[in-house]
Motif scaffolding. Structure first.
Motif, PDB file in Angstrom:
ATOM      1  N   GLY A   1      27.377  -8.680  -6.012  1.00  0.00           N
ATOM      2  CA  GLY A   1      27.071  -8.291  -7.383  1.00  0.00           C
ATOM      3  C   GLY A   1      28.192  -8.497  -8.372  1.00  0.00           C
ATOM      4  O   GLY A   1      28.110  -8.021  -9.502  1.00  0.00           O
TER       5      GLY A   1
ATOM      6  N   ARG B   1      24.509  -8.807 -16.102  1.00  0.00           N
ATOM      7  CA  ARG B   1      23.225  -8.704 -15.389  1.00  0.00           C
ATOM      8  C   ARG B   1      22.138  -8.414 -16.413  1.00  0.00           C
ATOM      9  O   ARG B   1      22.126  -7.357 -17.034  1.00  0.00           O
ATOM     10  CB  ARG B   1      23.255  -7.600 -14.334  1.00  0.00           C
ATOM     11  CG  ARG B   1      21.928  -7.492 -13.584  1.00  0.00           C
ATOM     12  CD  ARG B   1      22.018  -6.664 -12.319  1.00  0.00           C
ATOM     13  NE  ARG B   1      22.908  -7.243 -11.322  1.00  0.00           N
ATOM     14  CZ  ARG B   1      22.631  -8.312 -10.590  1.00  0.00           C
ATOM     15  NH1 ARG B   1      21.476  -8.931 -10.724  1.00  0.00           N
ATOM     16  NH2 ARG B   1      23.498  -8.750  -9.696  1.00  0.00           N
TER      17      ARG B   1
ATOM     18  N   HIS C   1      25.777  -5.119 -18.229  1.00  0.00           N
ATOM     19  CA  HIS C   1      24.381  -5.005 -17.848  1.00  0.00           C
ATOM     20  C   HIS C   1      23.563  -4.798 -19.103  1.00  0.00           C
ATOM     21  O   HIS C   1      23.935  -4.004 -19.969  1.00  0.00           O
ATOM     22  CB  HIS C   1      24.198  -3.818 -16.876  1.00  0.00           C
ATOM     23  CG  HIS C   1      22.851  -3.783 -16.211  1.00  0.00           C
ATOM     24  ND1 HIS C   1      22.462  -2.782 -15.354  1.00  0.00           N
ATOM     25  CD2 HIS C   1      21.806  -4.637 -16.273  1.00  0.00           C
ATOM     26  CE1 HIS C   1      21.222  -3.013 -14.932  1.00  0.00           C
ATOM     27  NE2 HIS C   1      20.797  -4.125 -15.473  1.00  0.00           N
TER      28      HIS C   1
ATOM     29  N   MET D   1      21.801 -12.806 -13.217  1.00  0.00           N
ATOM     30  CA  MET D   1      23.196 -12.608 -13.602  1.00  0.00           C
ATOM     31  C   MET D   1      23.615 -13.859 -14.361  1.00  0.00           C
ATOM     32  O   MET D   1      23.410 -14.976 -13.881  1.00  0.00           O
ATOM     33  CB  MET D   1      24.061 -12.424 -12.358  1.00  0.00           C
ATOM     34  CG  MET D   1      25.507 -12.142 -12.665  1.00  0.00           C
ATOM     35  SD  MET D   1      25.759 -10.446 -13.198  1.00  0.00           S
ATOM     36  CE  MET D   1      26.208  -9.714 -11.636  1.00  0.00           C
TER      37      MET D   1
END
Lengths: 111, 114
Positions: free
Chosen positions: A40, B110, B10, B89
């Motif tokens: 991630g 993201r 994000h 992403m």
């Protein structure tokens, strides 16, 4: 197969062992680069090898390039748990500015 | 050590909304890029930018996408009308030269389209 395909897809080893990942590509390249990606997170540049080079070292990393076989390998020696990540090869072509990434190898180093 | 920074880390947006992803490349770099990575898939090239214009773009980079360098430091990616499949992403990268030197990537944004 696609440009920049790595094998194996997943590799699990014990701490202290060596890890070898392979990458194959199809087109003419200017260079080949290896990146690491923790889960991630962003891509961390590891090493670049130019098309006229055959081998390059950086710390515990050793990269080879065989342009006749259109393949490269990344060797990580004396692996550590912190090396656990996905590793991608990416080719820079002779024309154009893009990097073309492979599918990646998920390396797990068990303590 | 200089690095590429991206904001936000994000972003959640409604389908059909416009989003702007922001990047600050490394200051002495001349080439700027956007890539994306759909969850579980490989990193895909979107566009490269040099001398205030697009130098190369992929098939993914259609009319919904645009890039801009609005000032001397920022580099933005705009998605005009987001679709569910834009969820990914998004990575910004910069390099000193075209394809011949290492590209340095940011931590990514993201994007989740709901």
């Amino acid at each position: 197969s696609q440009q920049g395909e790595e094998d194996p897809q997943a590799l699990s080893i014990q701490e202290g062992e060596n890890a070898t990942m392979n990458c194959s590509y199809k087109t003419s390249i200017n260079n080949l680069q290896w990146y690491r990606q923790n889960s991630g997170r962003g891509l961390v540049h590891l090493i670049l090898i130019r098309s006229n080079e055959r081998e390059k070292h950086s710390g515990r990393l050793r990269v080879t390039l065989d342009t006749s076989k259109k393949s490269s390998s990344l060797l990580i020696t004396a692996s550590r748990a912190a090396d656990t990540a996905s590793y991608f090869c990416a080719t820079g072509e002779t024309s154009g500015s893009r990097l073309t990434f492979g599918e990646g190898t998920q390396l797990t180093v068990n303590p | 050590e200089p690095e590429v920074t991206q904001t936000p880390s994000h972003q959640v947006t409604q389908m059909g909304q416009e989003v702007i992803l922001r990047c600050v490349p490394i200051s002495n770099h001349l080439y700027f890029y956007w890539y994306r990575q759909i969850l579980g898939q490989k990193v895909e090239f979107l566009v490269s930018f040099y001398n205030n214009e697009i130098s190369e773009k992929s098939e993914i980079f259609d009319d919904q996408f645009s890039v801009e360098r609005p000032d001397g430091s920022n580099f933005t990616l705009k998605i005009r009308s987001t679709k569910l499949e834009d969820s990914a992403m998004y990575f910004c990268a910069s390099s000193r030269n075209r394809g011949g030197t290492e590209a340095f990537f940011g931590q990514g944004t993201r994007l989740t389209v709901v």
